[in-house]
Design a protein around this motif. Structure first.
Motif, PDB file in Angstrom:
ATOM      1  N   SER A 141       5.135  41.233  41.773  1.00  0.00           N
ATOM      2  CA  SER A 141       4.381  41.666  42.956  1.00  0.00           C
ATOM      3  C   SER A 141       3.652  42.985  42.732  1.00  0.00           C
ATOM      4  N   ASN A 142       4.058  43.728  41.710  1.00  0.00           N
ATOM      5  CA  ASN A 142       3.424  45.019  41.422  1.00  0.00           C
ATOM      6  C   ASN A 142       2.283  44.901  40.411  1.00  0.00           C
ATOM      7  N   TYR A 143       1.937  43.659  40.054  1.00  0.00           N
ATOM      8  CA  TYR A 143       0.905  43.423  39.059  1.00  0.00           C
ATOM      9  C   TYR A 143      -0.197  42.543  39.647  1.00  0.00           C
ATOM     10  N   VAL A 144      -1.385  42.673  39.108  1.00  0.00           N
ATOM     11  CA  VAL A 144      -2.520  41.871  39.538  1.00  0.00           C
ATOM     12  C   VAL A 144      -3.179  41.259  38.312  1.00  0.00           C
ATOM     13  N   THR A 145      -3.660  40.037  38.435  1.00  0.00           N
ATOM     14  CA  THR A 145      -4.280  39.342  37.309  1.00  0.00           C
ATOM     15  C   THR A 145      -5.734  39.767  37.158  1.00  0.00           C
ATOM     16  N   VAL A 146      -6.094  40.198  35.948  1.00  0.00           N
ATOM     17  CA  VAL A 146      -7.470  40.568  35.625  1.00  0.00           C
ATOM     18  C   VAL A 146      -7.836  39.854  34.332  1.00  0.00           C
ATOM     19  N   GLY A 147      -9.081  39.963  33.922  1.00  0.00           N
ATOM     20  CA  GLY A 147      -9.450  39.333  32.666  1.00  0.00           C
ATOM     21  C   GLY A 147     -10.937  39.279  32.449  1.00  0.00           C
ATOM     22  N   VAL A 148     -11.329  38.488  31.471  1.00  0.00           N
ATOM     23  CA  VAL A 148     -12.725  38.257  31.136  1.00  0.00           C
ATOM     24  C   VAL A 148     -13.022  36.800  31.422  1.00  0.00           C
ATOM     25  N   ASP A 149     -13.984  36.528  32.298  1.00  0.00           N
ATOM     26  CA  ASP A 149     -14.296  35.164  32.717  1.00  0.00           C
ATOM     27  C   ASP A 149     -14.530  34.247  31.525  1.00  0.00           C
ATOM     28  N   GLY A 150     -13.878  33.100  31.559  1.00  0.00           N
ATOM     29  CA  GLY A 150     -14.064  32.113  30.517  1.00  0.00           C
ATOM     30  C   GLY A 150     -13.357  32.412  29.221  1.00  0.00           C
ATOM     31  N   SER A 151     -12.597  33.522  29.160  1.00  0.00           N
ATOM     32  CA  SER A 151     -11.940  33.898  27.914  1.00  0.00           C
ATOM     33  C   SER A 151     -10.434  34.039  28.082  1.00  0.00           C
ATOM     34  N   PHE A 152      -9.974  35.038  28.844  1.00  0.00           N
ATOM     35  CA  PHE A 152      -8.541  35.271  28.965  1.00  0.00           C
ATOM     36  C   PHE A 152      -8.224  35.988  30.269  1.00  0.00           C
ATOM     37  N   GLN A 153      -6.939  36.014  30.589  1.00  0.00           N
ATOM     38  CA  GLN A 153      -6.460  36.792  31.719  1.00  0.00           C
ATOM     39  C   GLN A 153      -5.142  37.454  31.343  1.00  0.00           C
ATOM     40  N   VAL A 154      -4.823  38.531  32.054  1.00  0.00           N
ATOM     41  CA  VAL A 154      -3.606  39.277  31.795  1.00  0.00           C
ATOM     42  C   VAL A 154      -3.235  40.006  33.081  1.00  0.00           C
ATOM     43  N   ASP A 155      -1.938  40.217  33.300  1.00  0.00           N
ATOM     44  CA  ASP A 155      -1.481  40.913  34.498  1.00  0.00           C
ATOM     45  C   ASP A 155      -1.274  42.393  34.202  1.00  0.00           C
ATOM     46  N   LEU A 156      -1.880  43.244  35.031  1.00  0.00           N
ATOM     47  CA  LEU A 156      -1.758  44.694  34.872  1.00  0.00           C
ATOM     48  C   LEU A 156      -1.203  45.317  36.144  1.00  0.00           C
ATOM     49  N   PRO A 157      -0.541  46.468  36.027  1.00  0.00           N
ATOM     50  CA  PRO A 157      -0.033  47.144  37.223  1.00  0.00           C
ATOM     51  C   PRO A 157      -1.167  47.438  38.213  1.00  0.00           C
ATOM     52  N   ARG A 158      -0.853  47.299  39.501  1.00  0.00           N
ATOM     53  CA  ARG A 158      -1.865  47.517  40.529  1.00  0.00           C
ATOM     54  C   ARG A 158      -2.428  48.938  40.512  1.00  0.00           C
ATOM     55  N   HIS A 159      -1.635  49.873  39.980  1.00  0.00           N
ATOM     56  CA  HIS A 159      -2.101  51.267  39.971  1.00  0.00           C
ATOM     57  C   HIS A 159      -3.128  51.550  38.874  1.00  0.00           C
TER      58      HIS A 159
END
Length: 204
Positions: free
Chosen positions: A44-62
């Motif tokens: 719950s303390n992480y948000v999914t970010v990434g590069v469209d069409g390539s990859f995603q990764v979860d990073l801390p919301r801060h």
């Protein structure tokens, strides 16, 4: 993968560390409260970010997106007050193999990801004073061939600690770099490992 990109990985790696600590000095020293407790690894303390069409990764919301850490990174996030930084370097796999074979630096008896890890280890040893490198013994992340290192040492007079993951996709190789000041590493090491473990390639 451009030849320039491979050659400059070490250079931008060192510059990225310098840049982040310059930012810290400008922003003021972070508070030292909570230094002894580990950063949460609750999803719950992480948000999914990434590069469209390539990859995603979860990073801390801060952590917030930035363009100040590394010119070669395809993704970079930071929190200068917590003193935590994250970048992703993406390389074309076939071009990496071809280039390193050309220079006689590729071991055909090893896997692509093992070769990539070994080449980056050598760069870390050359670019970090008193580098101490430990392998986690990790072989995969979400079913992708992967390796992970802990790297401790000094860059431009500052003691820094990294958790670096290398992940092999069908077409590309990814290097995920998390780092902080060495004295804060115990607080963030589990979080860095969690971040790397959330990496996923996007289905096209």
């Amino acid at each position: 993968m451009k030849k320039r990109s491979l050659v400059l990985i070490l250079i931008v790696f060192c510059l990225s560390a310098t840049s982040c600590f310059d930012l810290i000095q400008k922003a003021g020293e972070a508070t030292s409260s909570g230094m002894d407790s580990s950063e949460s690894t609750s999803a719950s303390n992480y948000v999914t970010v990434g590069v469209d069409g390539s990859f995603q990764v979860d990073l801390p919301r801060h952590m917030k997106s930035t363009s100040e850490l590394n010119d070669e990174a395809v993704l970079q996030y930071a929190n200068i007050f917590k003193d935590t930084y994250f970048i992703v370097i993406q390389e074309n796999k076939s071009e990496y193999v071809e280039l390193f074979k050309q220079f006689g630096e590729y071991n055909t008896e090893l896997s692509v990801i093992e070769n990539y890890k070994n080449s980056q280890k050598e760069l870390f040893k050359e670019g970090i004073v008193n580098a101490r490198i430990q392998e986690y013994g990790l072989n995969s992340i979400n079913n992708y061939a992967a390796r992970q290192l802990k790297v401790l040492g000094e860059v431009d007079g500052t003691q820094i600690a990294y958790v670096v993951a290398f992940i092999e996709g069908d077409d590309d190789i990814f290097m995920l770099m998390n780092w902080t000041a060495k004295e804060k590493f115990n607080k963030f090491e589990n979080s860095f490992e969690y971040i790397n473990g959330t990496f996923k390639l996007m289905d096209l």
